[in-house]
Design a protein around this motif. Sequence first.
Motif, PDB file in Angstrom:
ATOM      1  N   LEU A 168       0.823  -1.209   0.000  1.00 51.34           N
ATOM      2  CA  LEU A 168       0.000   0.000   0.000  1.00 51.34           C
ATOM      3  C   LEU A 168       0.861   1.265   0.000  1.00 51.34           C
ATOM      4  O   LEU A 168       0.519   2.264  -0.646  1.00 51.34           O
ATOM      5  CB  LEU A 168      -0.912  -0.009   1.230  1.00 51.34           C
ATOM      6  CG  LEU A 168      -1.922   1.134   1.359  1.00 51.34           C
ATOM      7  CD1 LEU A 168      -2.954   1.075   0.237  1.00 51.34           C
ATOM      8  CD2 LEU A 168      -2.614   1.075   2.721  1.00 51.34           C
ATOM      9  N   THR A 200      -4.192  -1.066  -4.331  1.00 50.15           N
ATOM     10  CA  THR A 200      -4.640  -0.327  -3.155  1.00 50.15           C
ATOM     11  C   THR A 200      -5.855  -0.988  -2.523  1.00 50.15           C
ATOM     12  O   THR A 200      -5.903  -1.207  -1.306  1.00 50.15           O
ATOM     13  CB  THR A 200      -4.975   1.127  -3.539  1.00 50.15           C
ATOM     14  OG1 THR A 200      -3.807   1.759  -4.072  1.00 50.15           O
ATOM     15  CG2 THR A 200      -5.459   1.903  -2.317  1.00 50.15           C
ATOM     16  N   ILE A 204      -5.903  -2.843   1.172  1.00 44.00           N
ATOM     17  CA  ILE A 204      -6.810  -2.388   2.237  1.00 44.00           C
ATOM     18  C   ILE A 204      -7.709  -3.532   2.689  1.00 44.00           C
ATOM     19  O   ILE A 204      -7.958  -3.700   3.898  1.00 44.00           O
ATOM     20  CB  ILE A 204      -7.640  -1.186   1.738  1.00 44.00           C
ATOM     21  CG1 ILE A 204      -6.726   0.035   1.534  1.00 44.00           C
ATOM     22  CG2 ILE A 204      -8.766  -0.860   2.713  1.00 44.00           C
ATOM     23  CD1 ILE A 204      -7.417   1.215   0.897  1.00 44.00           C
TER      24      ILE A 204
END
Length: 226
Positions: A168, A200, A204
Motif C-alpha cells: 500500500l 490499493t 486495504i
Amino acid sequence: MSRVRVSEIGLRRVVLIALFGAISYVLMLLVHFPVGFLTMDVKDVIITLGGLYFGPLAALVLSILVPLLELFTVSDTGVYGFVMNVLGTAVFSVTASLIYKYKKSFFGAVIGLVSGTVAMVAVMMVFNLLVTPHYMGVTVEAVQALIPKLLLPFNVVKGVFNAALVLLLYKPLSGVLQRAGVLPKSVHPYRFDLRTALVTGTSILLIALCLFVIFGVLGGTFTFGI
C-alpha cells in the motif's frame, strides 16, 4: 562521478537508512496489537520499505539495530524478545528485499513479500518450539498445542498484514522520495492507474481482514502509546 559526489550519495544513504530506523522505532513504541503473550507492531513495515529502497543489507542492519534499541529501552521480554524480534523482522524484510533486488518489478515485490511471509512463519514456528519453552517455563508439548490456536495464525496474520501495508505504501512513498531527490527518478513514475487502484483496494481489504482476525478471532487488542 567525482569522489565528493559519491561521498554525498553515501552519506545521504546512511542518513536515510537511519531515518527509517528511527521511524520504525517510534512506531514500535506507539502502535501495538497485543495478542496473548505476543505483540504485533508495524516496525517491520518501515524496515522492509527501507530494504526495498536501499537493499537487503540495510534491512538486515535495521532488523538488528531497532530490536537492540528496543531491548535496552522498553522491552520487558529481555533476550528472548530480542532474539525473536530479530529473527522475525530479518527473515521477512531481508527475504523480500533480496528477491526485489534481483527482480525490480511489481511482481518481484509481490513474490518477495509472499516469500518473506512464508519464510518468517516457518522460521518462527521452529524457533517457538526451540526457544519459547525455556522462556515460558513450559514443555515443548505445551508450545506445540499453541501452534494451531495462536502461534501459526498470529504469524500468518502478521506477515500478511505487513506485506499488504508495504504494498500500500511503497509506490506513493517512492514518488514522494523521488520528487524530493532522495531516490533516483523512475522510468515508470507513480500514477494512480487501474493497477494501482487494484493493488490499493486489495491491500486495504487484506489489512481489514487481518485486523478482523486479530480482534475478532484471536482476541487481540490495540494500544497506542508507550
